[in-house]
Design a protein around this motif. Structure first.
Motif, PDB file in Angstrom:
ATOM      1  N   LEU A   1       6.585  -4.088  -5.517  1.00 36.26           N
ATOM      2  CA  LEU A   1       6.316  -4.929  -4.386  1.00 36.26           C
ATOM      3  C   LEU A   1       7.358  -4.159  -2.818  1.00 36.26           C
ATOM      4  N   LEU A   2       8.661  -4.530  -2.920  1.00 35.30           N
ATOM      5  CA  LEU A   2       9.322  -3.766  -2.120  1.00 35.30           C
ATOM      6  C   LEU A   2       8.780  -2.159  -1.267  1.00 35.30           C
ATOM      7  N   ALA A   3       8.539  -1.120  -2.674  1.00 39.87           N
ATOM      8  CA  ALA A   3       8.583  -0.103  -1.737  1.00 39.87           C
ATOM      9  C   ALA A   3       6.310  -0.416  -0.841  1.00 39.87           C
ATOM     10  N   GLU A   4       5.884  -1.028  -1.799  1.00 40.70           N
ATOM     11  CA  GLU A   4       4.543  -1.450  -0.689  1.00 40.70           C
ATOM     12  C   GLU A   4       4.679  -2.595   0.809  1.00 40.70           C
ATOM     13  N   GLY A   5       6.302  -3.295   0.921  1.00 40.86           N
ATOM     14  CA  GLY A   5       6.570  -4.104   1.822  1.00 40.86           C
ATOM     15  C   GLY A   5       5.726  -5.153   1.536  1.00 40.86           C
ATOM     16  N   ARG A   6       6.111  -5.849   0.596  1.00 40.98           N
ATOM     17  CA  ARG A   6       5.396  -7.537  -0.015  1.00 40.98           C
ATOM     18  C   ARG A   6       6.700  -8.140   0.106  1.00 40.98           C
ATOM     19  N   VAL A   7       7.803  -7.068   0.150  1.00 41.00           N
ATOM     20  CA  VAL A   7       9.308  -8.250   0.250  1.00 41.00           C
ATOM     21  C   VAL A   7       9.724  -8.837   1.889  1.00 41.00           C
ATOM     22  N   THR A   8      10.402  -9.718   2.242  1.00 44.96           N
ATOM     23  CA  THR A   8      10.172  -9.700   3.346  1.00 44.96           C
ATOM     24  C   THR A   8      11.381 -11.286   3.449  1.00 44.96           C
ATOM     25  N   ARG A   9      12.383 -10.893   4.267  1.00 43.39           N
ATOM     26  CA  ARG A   9      13.395 -11.799   5.060  1.00 43.39           C
ATOM     27  C   ARG A   9      13.367 -12.151   6.488  1.00 43.39           C
ATOM     28  N   GLY A  10      13.626 -13.273   6.693  1.00 45.51           N
ATOM     29  CA  GLY A  10      13.165 -13.372   8.412  1.00 45.51           C
ATOM     30  C   GLY A  10      11.995 -13.224   8.516  1.00 45.51           C
ATOM     31  N   GLY A  11      10.644 -12.728   7.720  1.00 43.74           N
ATOM     32  CA  GLY A  11       9.380 -11.934   8.335  1.00 43.74           C
ATOM     33  C   GLY A  11       9.563 -10.246   8.384  1.00 43.74           C
TER      34      GLY A  11
END
Length: 326
Positions: free
Chosen positions: A44-54
């Motif tokens: 999920l991180l590799a796919e950009g699905r984990v965000t912080r502050g958008g």
């Protein structure tokens, strides 16, 4: 990368406390979100699905205190394809099929084992008759044995058989006997191992005995033969009868006695004696020495009493002969 079109994604939130700041982000979030493994979070991180502050979080970033959002896409239904894989069929009628599964064959498709599974083979063998109650990913599957465990399994070909077999397993009204070759010999020579099993808090790929929570598990065992000095056996042949059927139950229970299955990479907890290691090498055993030898049940449709036995496969049979020379 994740796109704004992922409207069906489930968005999970996690508040990273100050004491977790500085940890690997996947590890920190896995501890806060028990439904997601570290491997899943890394994807999920590799796919950009984990965000912080958008903003997407880099997969190699260290955790910072504060809120994170994780967009988890809905699972795609697996549709295993038929594969013409030879099967050792012990029994088959219009309602069910009993197979002697070889070691190395997974029961159904899963990450890392998408093809070559028993389900793929059954789809080719049974065609459209395979029961769909198990879902598109696991048609016909009523119970499971580990990929590297060999032996007898039953699959349903009709909904009636699936429902009936599922009820028998749920009521523990099934005869299931496994043969294990173990490091050392459990003491006493005959007994019952009882203890709840749950996923390990330290390693999500492992199961463990737990004092609270988990699922009740009972294994009856009997030492059939010991190898090496009688006063301090180097190995043993142990028959295990399942009263319940939990994930990795026999492997966990035997390991809890200090006598894990030989060749078990997950629960082995230390090497066996040098002579036993040499026997394993000569026998070509490259998996846990565990075999589902007996499966007995009453046919869920006809009511006929059925019982199937499978001899030890070549690797375990060769190992037993070599151990007998110790």
């Amino acid at each position: 990368m994740a796109s704004e079109a992922d409207e069906e994604s489930e968005v999970l939130t996690a508040e990273v406390p100050a004491e977790l700041a500085g940890e690997r982000i996947d590890k920190a979030l896995a501890g806060l979100l028990p439904t997601l493994s570290r491997a899943r979070l890394q994807a999920l991180l590799a796919e950009g699905r984990v965000t912080r502050g958008g903003a997407p979080v880099d997969a190699k970033a260290k955790a910072q205190a504060g809120a994170y959002a994780i967009a988890v896409p809905p699972p795609e239904p697996a549709e295993p394809q038929p594969e013409a894989i030879p099967l050792t069929v012990l029994f088959e009628d219009a309602h069910l099929i009993v197979v002697d599964k070889p070691a190395g064959m997974a029961m159904h498709p899963a990450p890392g084992s998408e093809r070559g599974t028993l389900v793929n083979a059954l789809l080719a063998h049974c065609g459209d008759s395979l029961s769909g109650i198990g879902g598109v990913a696991r048609p016909g599957v009523v119970h499971r044995i580990d990929k590297e465990t060999s032996g007898v399994v039953v699959a349903a070909k009709t909904d009636a058989a699936h429902q009936g077999l599922s009820a028998l397993f749920a009521a523990h009204d099934i005869e299931r006997v496994y043969i294990a070759l173990t490091r050392g010999a459990p003491r006493p020579e005959r007994g019952v191992i009882e203890g709840a099993i749950a996923r390990s808090a330290h390693d999500r790929k492992k199961m463990a005995l737990v004092k609270s929570g988990g699922r009740h598990a009972v294994t009856h065992y009997a030492v059939e033969r010991v190898f090496g000095p009688q006063e301090r056996p180097l190995a043993a042949r142990v028959a295990c009868r399942l009263e319940t059927g939990r994930t990795h139950q026999i492997r966990v229970h035997l390991a809890s006695k200090g006598t894990p299955c030989l060749g078990d990479p997950t629960y082995g907890s230390g090497p066996p004696a040098e002579a036993v290691r040499e026997a394993i090498r000569q026998a070509g055993l490259a998996r846990q020495a565990l075999h589902a030898a007996v499966l007995g049940f009453r046919h869920p449709v006809s009511g006929q009493a059925l019982r199937f036995e499978s001899p030890l496969p070549a690797d375990m049979a060769a190992l037993e002969v070599l151990l007998g020379r110790l």
